[in-house]
Each structure stands twice: as C-alpha cells, then as structure tokens.
Design a protein around this motif. Structure first.
Motif, PDB file in Angstrom:
ATOM      1  N   ALA A 128       0.849  -1.197   0.000  1.00  0.00           N
ATOM      2  CA  ALA A 128       0.000   0.000   0.000  1.00  0.00           C
ATOM      3  C   ALA A 128       0.878   1.237   0.000  1.00  0.00           C
ATOM      4  CB  ALA A 128      -0.909   0.003   1.223  1.00  0.00           C
ATOM      5  N   LEU A 129       0.802   2.001  -1.076  1.00  0.00           N
ATOM      6  CA  LEU A 129       1.585   3.224  -1.181  1.00  0.00           C
ATOM      7  C   LEU A 129       1.059   4.286  -0.217  1.00  0.00           C
ATOM      8  CD1 LEU A 129       1.961   3.602  -5.059  1.00  0.00           C
ATOM      9  CD2 LEU A 129       3.657   2.737  -3.436  1.00  0.00           C
ATOM     10  N   HIS A 130       1.944   5.159   0.201  1.00  0.00           N
ATOM     11  CA  HIS A 130       1.548   6.340   0.960  1.00  0.00           C
ATOM     12  C   HIS A 130       0.656   7.185   0.046  1.00  0.00           C
ATOM     13  CE1 HIS A 130       1.913  10.301   2.843  1.00  0.00           C
ATOM     14  NE2 HIS A 130       2.281   9.662   3.948  1.00  0.00           N
ATOM     15  N   PRO A 131      -0.344   7.897   0.588  1.00  0.00           N
ATOM     16  CA  PRO A 131      -1.218   8.721  -0.265  1.00  0.00           C
ATOM     17  C   PRO A 131      -0.471   9.687  -1.180  1.00  0.00           C
ATOM     18  CG  PRO A 131      -2.128   8.577   1.944  1.00  0.00           C
ATOM     19  CD  PRO A 131      -0.784   7.899   1.990  1.00  0.00           C
ATOM     20  N   VAL A 132       0.643  10.248  -0.713  1.00  0.00           N
ATOM     21  CA  VAL A 132       1.399  11.170  -1.574  1.00  0.00           C
ATOM     22  C   VAL A 132       2.068  10.403  -2.710  1.00  0.00           C
ATOM     23  CG1 VAL A 132       3.284  12.856  -1.661  1.00  0.00           C
ATOM     24  CG2 VAL A 132       1.737  12.833   0.298  1.00  0.00           C
ATOM     25  N   GLN A 133       2.597   9.232  -2.444  1.00  0.00           N
ATOM     26  CA  GLN A 133       3.173   8.416  -3.524  1.00  0.00           C
ATOM     27  C   GLN A 133       2.108   8.108  -4.575  1.00  0.00           C
ATOM     28  OE1 GLN A 133       4.640   5.359  -0.773  1.00  0.00           O
ATOM     29  NE2 GLN A 133       6.708   5.693  -1.596  1.00  0.00           N
ATOM     30  N   GLN A 134       0.917   7.719  -4.115  1.00  0.00           N
ATOM     31  CA  GLN A 134      -0.167   7.401  -5.043  1.00  0.00           C
ATOM     32  C   GLN A 134      -0.588   8.627  -5.846  1.00  0.00           C
ATOM     33  OE1 GLN A 134      -1.480   4.151  -5.566  1.00  0.00           O
ATOM     34  NE2 GLN A 134      -2.136   5.293  -7.388  1.00  0.00           N
ATOM     35  N   ALA A 135      -0.635   9.783  -5.178  1.00  0.00           N
ATOM     36  CA  ALA A 135      -1.039  11.008  -5.873  1.00  0.00           C
ATOM     37  C   ALA A 135      -0.025  11.401  -6.940  1.00  0.00           C
ATOM     38  CB  ALA A 135      -1.209  12.148  -4.859  1.00  0.00           C
ATOM     39  N   PHE A 136       1.262  11.184  -6.681  1.00  0.00           N
ATOM     40  CA  PHE A 136       2.270  11.478  -7.699  1.00  0.00           C
ATOM     41  C   PHE A 136       2.066  10.593  -8.927  1.00  0.00           C
ATOM     42  CE2 PHE A 136       4.260  14.358  -4.939  1.00  0.00           C
ATOM     43  CZ  PHE A 136       5.367  14.929  -5.543  1.00  0.00           C
ATOM     44  N   LEU A 137       1.677   9.349  -8.712  1.00  0.00           N
ATOM     45  CA  LEU A 137       1.361   8.466  -9.851  1.00  0.00           C
ATOM     46  C   LEU A 137       0.099   8.936 -10.566  1.00  0.00           C
ATOM     47  CD1 LEU A 137       2.067   4.957  -8.282  1.00  0.00           C
ATOM     48  CD2 LEU A 137       3.387   6.093 -10.071  1.00  0.00           C
TER      49      LEU A 137
END
Length: 198
Positions: A128-137
């Motif tokens: 599970a990615l951190h929300p910021v990692q996911q948002a960058f994607l």
C-alpha cells in the motif's frame, strides 16, 4: 625553500597534498580514513552510530565525517534517497529525521544517532503506497523520476504540517526541491489532491 622542503612543522607541501588527495579518494569511494587518535581507544578513527531507519535499528561503525546520504545509500542499500548536487541545493536527498525534513547530503550520520530516520522506502506500508506516492502516480508528478523521492518526502512534511494551502503556498514551501524536467505543475496538483482528501 622549494615546495618539497619541510616547513617548521616537518610537513612538506607535497606530503600535505598527497595526504589530502588520499583522504578525498577514500571518502569518494566510501572507505574509512584512519586517524591516530580515537575517543574509544580503538585507534581506527571510526565512531559507533546507531540509527533507527524506517523502524529498523542499524548499528554501524563509521568515519565521523560520513554523511547520512552516503550511509543510507552505500552502507544500508537505501538508494531511493538520491544524490543530486551534494551541496544541499536540489532537495533530491530529502529524508525525515524525527518527522522533520532534512537534507541528507548536509547531515552527518553521527549527528542523528538514536533518532528516527524515514526514507522514501519507509513511507509505503507493504504494497500500500503512501497517499502522496499514489497522488504522484495519479497526477503524473514526475518525468525522469530522479527528484521524485525528495519531492515526495518534502510534500509529506508540508502536508503533515498543515501548510499545503494555495498553489502559491505549495510552490513556496516546495521551493527547495528542484525538478530538472519542470514537472512543477503536476507536483502541485498531486499535493493539492492529497490535501483536499484530508
């Protein structure tokens, strides 16, 4: 007196330059530099350092001049933290120490002994990615990706501090992180998306 002659201290200019070059080469390849005196009496010039990196305790024996960046990359294999300018100007090496963002290239490893260090590898929880990692994607917040880990670490700190307001505020707070590809617009979009979701 020629440049090879010894001065009053008994050290020649050539000898001094030779020792300096040897020390610089050893630092460049991450090797220890021996010293004649050591506080613990071992005489190897190294110090004991205990780091808590991504919730793991790491006990290392290091040259006191080695940076946190080189320790993370060369000794612990955490290569997500990038070496960009190595002068504290680009932000690619940003990590968190006790929850605050720091530039790992300007931080001595020994200065954070016993403190909590978080790198980009420590943000995700399993798959599970951190929300910021996911948002960058989701928002294409990167192109070549070299600066991305530092950008994400800074963004997490900005969001945690509750300072991610307007696009202008975000740009100001993220100004210490450079992106050579110029993905600033989508980086701001990613940060704003996470801020809006909180």
């Amino acid at each position: 007196m020629s440049s090879d002659d010894s001065n009053e201290s008994g050290i020649s200019r050539r000898g001094f330059l030779g020792r300096t070059a040897t020390a610089s080469a050893a630092l460049a390849v991450g090797g220890p530099i021996t010293a004649s005196a050591e506080p613990d009496g071992r005489g190897d010039g190294l110090v004991d350092v205990e780091l808590r990196v991504n919730e793991r305790v790491e006990r290392l024996r290091l040259d006191p001049r080695v940076t946190l960046l080189d320790t993370l990359r060369d000794r612990l294999g955490l290569t997500g933290t990038k070496k960009g300018c190595d002068r504290g100007q680009c932000g690619a090496c940003t990590v968190h120490v006790d929850g605050r963002r720091v530039l790992a290239c300007l931080t001595l490893a020994g200065s954070v002994t016993g403190r909590r260090v978080t790198t980009i590898e420590g943000l995700a929880r399993g798959s599970a990615l951190h929300p910021v990692q996911q948002a960058f994607l989701d928002h294409d917040g990167f192109q070549c990706g070299f600066c991305t880990s530092g950008q994400i670490m800074s963004a997490v700190a900005v969001l945690r501090d509750g300072q991610a307001g307007s696009p202008e505020q975000i740009r100001e707070l993220m100004s210490g992180n450079l992106c050579r590809c110029g993905a600033y617009g989508t980086i701001v979009d990613a940060i704003r998306a996470v801020g809006a979701a909180d």
